[in-house]
Design an enzyme around this catalytic site. Structure first.
Site, PDB file in Angstrom:
ATOM      1  N   GLY A 146       0.800  -1.393  -0.206  1.00 16.24           N
ATOM      2  CA  GLY A 146      -0.005   0.107  -0.036  1.00 16.24           C
ATOM      3  C   GLY A 146       0.897   1.355  -0.027  1.00 16.24           C
ATOM      4  N   CYS A 193     -22.910  -7.043 -18.467  1.00 17.58           N
ATOM      5  CA  CYS A 193     -21.826  -7.132 -17.889  1.00 17.58           C
ATOM      6  C   CYS A 193     -20.637  -6.229 -18.528  1.00 17.58           C
ATOM      7  CB  CYS A 193     -21.324  -8.524 -18.186  1.00 17.58           C
ATOM      8  SG  CYS A 193     -22.120  -9.750 -17.373  1.00 17.58           S
ATOM      9  N   CYS A 250     -18.912 -12.467 -20.010  1.00 20.94           N
ATOM     10  CA  CYS A 250     -20.386 -12.318 -20.360  1.00 20.94           C
ATOM     11  C   CYS A 250     -20.264 -13.482 -21.689  1.00 20.94           C
ATOM     12  CB  CYS A 250     -20.601 -11.248 -20.846  1.00 20.94           C
ATOM     13  SG  CYS A 250     -22.436 -10.797 -21.097  1.00 20.94           S
ATOM     14  N   CYS A 271     -27.814  -9.050 -16.188  1.00 24.32           N
ATOM     15  CA  CYS A 271     -27.120  -8.784 -17.363  1.00 24.32           C
ATOM     16  C   CYS A 271     -28.173  -9.319 -18.328  1.00 24.32           C
ATOM     17  CB  CYS A 271     -25.943  -9.702 -17.448  1.00 24.32           C
ATOM     18  SG  CYS A 271     -25.312  -9.412 -19.249  1.00 24.32           S
ATOM     19  N   CYS A 328     -26.439 -12.178 -20.612  1.00 24.21           N
ATOM     20  CA  CYS A 328     -25.912 -13.475 -20.165  1.00 24.21           C
ATOM     21  C   CYS A 328     -26.759 -13.826 -18.822  1.00 24.21           C
ATOM     22  CB  CYS A 328     -24.516 -13.531 -20.013  1.00 24.21           C
ATOM     23  SG  CYS A 328     -23.947 -12.730 -18.494  1.00 24.21           S
TER      24      CYS A 328
END
Lengths: 231, 302, 258
Positions: free
Chosen positions: B36, B270, B276, B245, B248
């Site tokens: 980080g 998606c 997808c 979605c 899909c």
């Protein structure tokens, strides 16, 4: 007899640096003892140093020489040269100064002014309000005025607010600088009575009163001061 | 998947010279050692403008090798200009195999998304970062933000969350929601949707972040704690969609809103195109698939 | 009531700007709950001294000791992280211009809340309650909690700044001309507010001002500065009513009624 205040060897001069360094010699070798329940009235012509002495006793003026010992928390403390926080503590709980002028933050309501010292000393808000209200009533200040700031009051009314503030929870030592100066006879009598009651309750006082009738009524002792020449 | 071939001999392998790649690797080792923490690095001129992913490209160039299989996505899509260009770039200068399949890639460079398919041990995800400093909007001074990171004086960053809740009743940020890495450094997750934030937590993959213009890189090593900032009484929450979605039928992926005509019709699909397509190939069908195929919105037909 | 050990001790504090003196050889102690005024003309070194005392600028010579519990710390001998932690928790600074002490792009509530979040508060509801309470204490209508301070008057901004500082419950507050840019009636209200807060919270304060009336109303003790030196110090009313130094006499006589 409990000694509340011992001032000895007080000497005070003022050096006016911006007026050619003139030195005013106001007090010299002044001594004063004061016991609980006493009222010493300072007498003398204008310029004799009555106010100066009172202010030295309060720690407001710094003497050139001498000591002002007063009883605070059961021991004698010299207010001259004491640490600031000590002086303030003394003023909070032991010593107060009552002048004829009210000096407060503008816009603070009368009732709050009278309560302020009690709140500072840790008295609860409800009790402080009750005592303040009683005192204002006694000094003939009607309730309509309590919520207002005293800036718009007459001189006599402001003076009574000041007296209410000082006598609502009086300290063991009180210094009075003409507290009755511009009061009408009725209110003057109320204040005189208030002073008497407070003194009899055990407070020790030093005062300046130009009104001889008043001073003869309340003085237990008179101290004479005489003017000194400039050097 | 495009297999490996020969890299363009006019360029050094992976475009950058060897000294630069060494410098970058040293910085990356430091970044991984301090999860980080933003490590400054000497960002090089690249054959595209800064702000177009040069940080991610430099990291990829520093760590890519002939055995790698590279996937490049832009907002989840493998087929947008930026993704295609960067994939071609690396194909040319390294000749590594490229793929659109998340599971087959060893190295994935991404702009603003984490693939829907869970990452696994050994994979590396390289983020292109526009603004690495999560505190910058509140504290303009770089020396001051460095002190704040050094001593973890992270109070001010919560002001943003506070303001959101005060003004809108909930945290409105949908992307770039700041994270606390390994209980120590607050970092910007780059503008990934906050939907993806939980995927960073304890991820088996190594996550590397590069900001070319700002000359900073940082890292989240595999299996590192990543916490999205929140208040005790307003816990971090994901955005949800009311519908699956359209293509899909997935109910668990991040959806993009697509306007499909001037009659104000729209669909949610998606953002991860590969995910997808894979689902459609497996026979999943969304409510508007047929319609989308008729107007050729599905890209390559399944 | 007044505890015996000083809260803050300045010891021969000297701050130079090149050859010019900011302040020289300043020593004093401040006790808990005490309000100290620093007066003097512009350029007399008041603000320089305040910035050194408050941890912003190390003095070139001398030391500043702050008591934390039973221990006294030389604040510039501490590492910067510890000093910054003390600056967040032990004391606060009220700037003359509220714009220096506020975030103008953050709501009023956010400005107060930042001090809470800085000390680790992470519960929105509890913070919100404290913020509302503080807005009321500084006499800002709590319906303004989500408004930008840019929509506030100067006096409100100053009160907001005070709330932002005091919500962190410091033991000492530094104020640089706190009533500086305000008109007289707004000043009076702010002065009363400060006086009540200082009393109720038992705060110690160091107030830099060139306004002797402000000094008389708010402070217990005064330091008079001239050319970077302390030339006189003592009880506020004693300094104002019985000034000894030529400069203090000039300063007090220049005021119509302090």
């Amino acid at each position: 007899m409990i000694t509340m205040l011992e001032a000895c060897g007080l000497r005070k001069t003022f050096t006016l640096h911006n007026q050619n360094g003139v030195v005013l010699n106001v007090l010299d070798h002044v001594d004063l003892d004061l016991a609980a329940g006493e009222m010493v009235v300072l007498k003398g012509p204008s310029g004799a140093g009555k106010s100066t002495l009172l202010r030295i006793l309060y720690g407001n003026y710094k003497p050139v020489a001498g000591a002002v010992r007063l009883r605070h928390d059961g021991e004698m403390v010299d207010i001259v040269g004491a640490r600031t926080s000590r002086v303030l503590d003394i003023r909070r709980r032991t010593l107060s100064f009552v002048s004829q002028f009210l000096r407060v933050i503008p816009r603070v309501a009368t009732l709050d002014i009278v309560k302020d010292q009690m709140l500072t000393r840790g008295i609860g808000d409800a009790e402080a309000t009750e005592r303040a209200a009683a005192m204002l009533t006694r000094l003939n200040l009607p309730e309509q005025m309590w919520g207002l700031a005293p800036a718009t009051f007459s001189g006599g009314e402001q003076q009574r607010v000041n007296i209410a503030r000082s006598f609502v929870a009086p300290t063991p030592l009180l210094l009075l600088d003409e507290p009755t100066a511009s009061l009408d006879p009725v209110n003057r009598d109320v204040v005189v009575e208030l002073i008497e009651t407070t003194r009899k309750a055990g407070s020790a006082m030093v005062g300046i009163f130009h009104d001889d009738a008043v001073s003869s009524r309340i003085a237990t002792r008179v101290m004479q001061l005489s003017p000194r020449k400039a050097v | 998947m495009t297999p490996a071939s020969q890299h363009d001999p006019d360029y050094n392998y992976a475009y950058l010279d060897e000294a630069t790649k060494r410098m970058l690797r040293r910085c990356l080792l430091k970044a991984i050692a301090i999860p980080g923490y933003q490590v400054p690095f000497a960002s090089r001129e690249m054959p595209l403008a800064r702000g177009w992913g040069t940080g991610g490209i430099q990291i990829t160039a520093a760590i890519i090798g002939p055995a790698d299989t590279l996937k490049v996505i832009d907002q989840g899509a493998d087929d947008t200009t930026n993704a295609v260009s960067i994939r071609h770039f690396f194909a040319r200068v390294t000749a590594v195999a490229t793929t659109e399949e998340t599971t087959k890639a060893s190295l994935i460079q991404t702009r603003h998304r984490i693939p829907e398919e869970p990452l696994r041990d050994g994979q590396i995800l390289v983020y292109q970062v526009p603004l690495p400093e999560p505190l910058r909007k509140l504290i303009p001074s770089e020396s001051e933000t460095r002190k704040i990171h050094a001593w973890a004086e992270y109070g001010p960053i919560y002001v943003r969350l506070y303001e959101d809740i005060a003004q809108y009743g909930h945290v409105t940020s949908t992307y770039s929601h700041p994270i606390l890495v390994n209980d120590r450094y607050i970092a910007s997750p780059t503008p990934i949707p906050k939907f993806d934030n939980p995927k960073m937590h304890m991820s088996p993959a190594l996550q590397l972040f590069g900001a070319g213009r700002e000359k900073r890189l940082y890292a989240i090593p595999p299996y590192t704690k990543v916490k999205s900032l929140d208040f005790e009484d307003y816990p971090f929450a994901l955005q949800r969609w009311d519908e699956p979605c359209a293509l899909c039928g997935s109910t668990s992926s991040y959806l993009d809103e697509v306007i499909i005509n001037d009659a104000n019709e729209r669909m949610f699909v998606c953002s991860d195109t590969h995910y997808c397509e894979t689902r459609r190939a497996e026979g999943h069908e969304g409510p508007q698939l047929a319609k989308a195929q008729s107007v050729r919105l599905t890209g390559c037909a399944p | 009531m007044i505890e015996e050990a000083p809260l803050l001790r300045a010891q021969n504090v000297t701050r130079l700007y090149g050859g010019r003196v900011g302040c020289r050889d300043i020593s004093f102690s401040l006790w808990p709950g005490e309000v100290l005024g620093v007066v003097g003309e512009s350029g007399s070194g008041k603000t320089t001294l305040l910035r050194s005392l408050a941890g912003f600028e190390p003095p070139d010579e001398g030391a500043i000791h702050f008591r934390h519990g039973t221990e006294e710390h030389d604040i510039y001998a501490l590492d910067e992280a510890s000093r910054r932690a003390m600056m967040r928790t032990e004391w606060g600074m009220v700037h003359q211009n509220p714009r220096d002490g506020l975030r103008l792009d953050v709501s009023a509530g956010g400005n107060i809340g930042e001090s809470l979040m800085a000390r680790g508060d992470r519960h929105y509801g509890k913070m919100r309650a404290r913020i509302t309470d503080w807005l009321q204490r500084v006499e800002i209508d709590s319906s303004r909690i989500d408004d930008s301070p840019q929509s506030f008057s100067g006096g409100m901004q100053q009160r907001l700044q005070i709330a932002r500082v005091l919500v962190a419950e410091p033991r000492l507050v530094f104020m640089d001309e706190p009533t500086g840019g305000l008109d007289v009636s707004v000043q009076a209200r702010l002065l009363d507010l400060l006086r009540v807060l200082v009393r109720d919270l038992h705060l110690a304060a160091i107030i830099v001002t060139h306004d002797l009336a402000v000094a008389r109303l708010l402070t217990d003790r005064l330091i008079v500065m001239k050319d970077g030196h302390i030339i006189e110090e003592g009880l506020t009313d004693q300094i104002l009513d019985d000034p000894h130094h030529a400069y203090t006499q000039l300063l007090t006589s220049a005021v119509l009624s302090a």
